[in-house]
Motif scaffolding. Structure first.
Motif, mmCIF file in Angstrom:
data_model
loop_
_atom_site.group_PDB
_atom_site.id
_atom_site.type_symbol
_atom_site.label_atom_id
_atom_site.label_comp_id
_atom_site.label_asym_id
_atom_site.label_seq_id
_atom_site.Cartn_x
_atom_site.Cartn_y
_atom_site.Cartn_z
ATOM 1 N N GLY A 41 0.787 -1.264 -0.031
ATOM 2 C CA GLY A 41 0.184 -0.040 -0.043
ATOM 3 C C GLY A 41 0.731 1.381 -0.023
ATOM 4 N N LEU A 42 1.893 1.195 0.872
ATOM 5 C CA LEU A 42 2.787 2.307 0.808
ATOM 6 C C LEU A 42 3.609 2.851 -0.548
ATOM 7 N N VAL A 43 4.040 1.612 -1.125
ATOM 8 C CA VAL A 43 4.635 1.873 -2.401
ATOM 9 C C VAL A 43 3.765 2.346 -3.581
ATOM 10 N N SER A 44 2.651 1.695 -3.541
ATOM 11 C CA SER A 44 1.724 2.078 -4.613
ATOM 12 C C SER A 44 1.175 3.500 -4.428
ATOM 13 N N LEU A 45 1.063 3.965 -3.055
ATOM 14 C CA LEU A 45 0.805 5.386 -2.717
ATOM 15 C C LEU A 45 2.148 6.278 -3.152
ATOM 16 N N LEU A 46 3.079 5.795 -2.940
ATOM 17 C CA LEU A 46 4.294 6.601 -3.548
ATOM 18 C C LEU A 46 4.252 6.774 -4.856
ATOM 19 N N ILE A 77 -14.932 5.749 8.553
ATOM 20 C CA ILE A 77 -15.776 4.829 7.785
ATOM 21 C C ILE A 77 -15.048 3.263 7.806
ATOM 22 N N ILE A 78 -13.918 3.204 8.178
ATOM 23 C CA ILE A 78 -13.360 1.657 8.179
ATOM 24 C C ILE A 78 -12.785 1.543 9.672
ATOM 25 N N LEU A 79 -11.901 2.155 10.171
ATOM 26 C CA LEU A 79 -11.341 1.955 11.423
ATOM 27 C C LEU A 79 -12.119 1.852 12.734
ATOM 28 N N PHE A 419 -2.157 0.625 9.446
ATOM 29 C CA PHE A 419 -1.471 1.482 8.428
ATOM 30 C C PHE A 419 -1.663 1.013 7.053
ATOM 31 N N THR A 420 -2.212 -0.136 6.799
ATOM 32 C CA THR A 420 -2.594 -0.589 5.495
ATOM 33 C C THR A 420 -3.733 0.290 5.054
ATOM 34 N N ILE A 421 -5.031 0.229 5.832
ATOM 35 C CA ILE A 421 -5.948 1.200 5.456
ATOM 36 C C ILE A 421 -5.836 2.486 5.434
ATOM 37 N N LEU A 422 -4.988 3.091 6.307
ATOM 38 C CA LEU A 422 -4.561 4.522 5.846
ATOM 39 C C LEU A 422 -3.915 4.718 4.619
#
Length: 562
Positions: A41-46, A77-79, A419-422
């Motif tokens: 998720g972090l890499v895709s966000l970058l 809405i998720i956490l 962290f993934t969801i964020l």
């Protein structure tokens, strides 16, 4: 101010390729390299940030701020929703009432494959109808683990089962959102979706039986899968078209559960087919020995669940059974009361809407792009679940201090899943506000009449990145209606296809994967779980694409709501 440009590369195809890179990165890292979801998720966000800044010319502060807005939205809405849903479950584990619930489900049928349909398909649909979000995935994954399925298999089955009710989940919220973004009547959109998703919902129990026991399961438990799937699909169609789409999943779940209970009580158990207590030397559906298997899941303290041995000899009192089902009865009561107009209006008064600071974005036509944050703290699903949890604690006689400790341990249990969801919500908002999402939509619209086949794929991608069908409808609902108008097609058909296609992506969205692995105590195994469910997601999506395409032609156009 930042003005969006849907074709920054000067070639729509090249711009679409840039816009697709974050999604492609996410799918490859999860499925190909089995990277943990938080890093993927972090890499895709970058990658999305790089595309926004260097190709779409979005100012760095606004690109980062768009990601912060997405993360902020995910908290509510998720956490907030998932924490409270799992907290309720963990309280039942702490008091021992979850074991009573497990035995109650087991008493319906001795066949664990039928138990899986009742738990993941029927009970999960009821939870999705009431709460939505990740609650049915988390709770049903743990319950499947407790009855003996391998934890990872339990999570995979919960994810696949969750596809059936998603279009009408949260009391029809995805359809309601779709109506606001398309300007079309919600009743028509709900009816149209009710002529698409039930056809696939009928197949889901067969997939669950196959996942549980392979070809042997299909040979021995096909009748139960047929009864569960057909009863659910027919009820979903009837309520979506002739009653109220908001109540669609509630009654479909109850009708399917009742049909399976009657089938099990009066036919299956009397025939002793496919019992949980397998013959000597025969394996359980998931390959465990017939002497009892380990139950996946997590304890109230956040650790891995210990092995559970079948306890068919235990006889629970009616009071124990009442208390075991009480938390879910409380949830139904709270959410039902919250829909009463007077109460609903009162809760809505607590909603605060404000413009997210630092974001000033306009569309290519110069219209302002909404960058508001809606803090509906009183009416939020998570808040209603928190209220349900407080009532549950009182009913189960759990003191405030103990309830608080269980809540803290519930949050700890998620770990990196938070962290993934964020990250993934940040990714979706960066792509949306920079214009990357719209680029993909405009590019797909160039397919002409064949767009009817591609229309569900747009919704599928929307849920992949937002994690919610409502989020996908908010992103692409207006685009679907606009393309339909340009092509002279039925806007209701394309609009419904967006929400129906999004259903098939629920099982592979990183948020769902994170919730599923966290629930069964396997945080970090999201890539492996992704590989287990991706094929089913694509298969169901392609079937839906074929259905929608035929509905756009004289072959099935009689099914389209006029």
């Amino acid at each position: 101010m930042y003005q969006q440009d849907f074709d920054p590369a000067g070639s729509l195809g090249l711009s679409a390729l840039v816009a697709f890179l974050p999604l492609l990165t996410l799918l490859i890292l999860l499925g190909g390299f089995r990277m943990k979801a938080h890093w993927a998720g972090l890499v895709s966000l970058l990658v999305a940030l790089a595309g926004a800044v260097f190709v779409y010319d979005m100012p760095v502060p606004q690109a980062l701020d768009a990601g912060l807005l997405g993360s902020g939205v995910s908290v509510l809405i998720i956490l907030w929703l998932t924490f409270n849903a799992i907290w309720i479950y963990n309280m039942t584990v702490h008091t021992g009432h979850f074991e009573v619930l497990r035995r109650s489900f087991a008493s319906v049928s001795e066949d664990r494959r039928i138990q899986a349909i009742i738990i993941a398909f029927c009970f999960g649909a009821l939870l999705e109808a009431l709460a939505g979000g990740g609650s049915p995935i988390a709770i049903c994954a743990v319950m499947l683990g407790v009855i003996g399925f391998d934890p990872l298999k339990a999570a995979a089955m919960a994810l696949v089962a969750n596809t059936a009710p998603v279009a009408f989940g949260g009391l029809g919220n995805p359809i309601t959102v779709l109506a606001t973004t398309t300007g079309l009547p919600a009743e028509d959109l709900g009816a149209m979706a009710g002529r698409q998703t039930p056809l696939l919902a009928m197949l889901v129990p067969f997939i669950l039986v196959f996942m549980a026991d392979g070809r042997r399961g299909l040979r021995e438990a096909w009748a139960g899968a047929l009864i569960g799937g057909v009863s659910f699909g027919v009820a979903q169609f009837v309520f979506a078209n002739y009653v109220d789409y908001k109540l669609c999943d509630i009654f479909a779940a109850l009708v399917a559960a009742a049909a399976l209970i009657l089938y099990s009580r009066f036919f299956l158990n009397s025939k002793s087919v496919g019992t949980t207590k397998a013959p000597a030397g025969q394996a359980h559906p998931d390959g465990e020995s017939s002497e009892g298997g380990a139950a996946g899941g997590v304890t109230a303290d956040g650790g891995a669940a210990v092995a559970v041995t079948a306890t068919a000899e235990v006889v629970d009192t009616r009071r124990q059974q009442f208390l075991a089902f009480a938390p879910y009865a409380v949830i139904i009561a709270v959410f039902t009361l919250a829909q009463i107009p007077a109460i609903k209006d009162l809760l809505a008064e607590g909603t605060v809407v404000f413009a997210w600071p630092g974001l000033d974005i306009v569309s290519p036509s110069g219209e302002a792009v909404a960058t508001n944050y809606t803090l509906n703290w009183a009416s939020a699903t998570g808040t209603l679940l928190m209220l349900s949890g407080l009532i549950t604690a009182a009913v189960l006689r759990i003191g405030p201090a103990q309830a608080a400790r269980i809540y803290v341990n519930t949050m700890r249990q998620f770990g990196w899943a938070i962290f993934t969801i964020l990250c993934v919500f940040a990714l979706s908002y960066v792509m949306n506000l920079s214009g990357q999402i719209s680029t993909l939509g405009v590019w797909l619209a160039g397919a002409g009449g064949f767009f009817a086949f591609l229309s569900p794929i747009v919704g599928w991608f929307g849920v992949t990145i937002t994690g919610t069908d409502a989020g996908s409808n908010a992103l692409f609902g207006g685009l679907q209606a606009e393309v339909a108008q340009q092509l002279g097609a039925h806007p209701v058909l394309f609009g419904a296809a967006n929400t129906s296609g999004g259903v098939m992506a629920k099982m592979i969205s990183p948020q769902s994967l994170a919730v599923g692995t966290a629930a069964v105590g396997l945080v970090g195994a999201e890539g492996t779980l992704f590989r287990r469910v991706f094929g089913w997601s694509v298969l169901l999506l392609l079937l839906l694409c074929g259905i929608v395409y035929l509905q756009s032609t004289p072959v099935l156009d009689w099914m389209v709501v006029s």
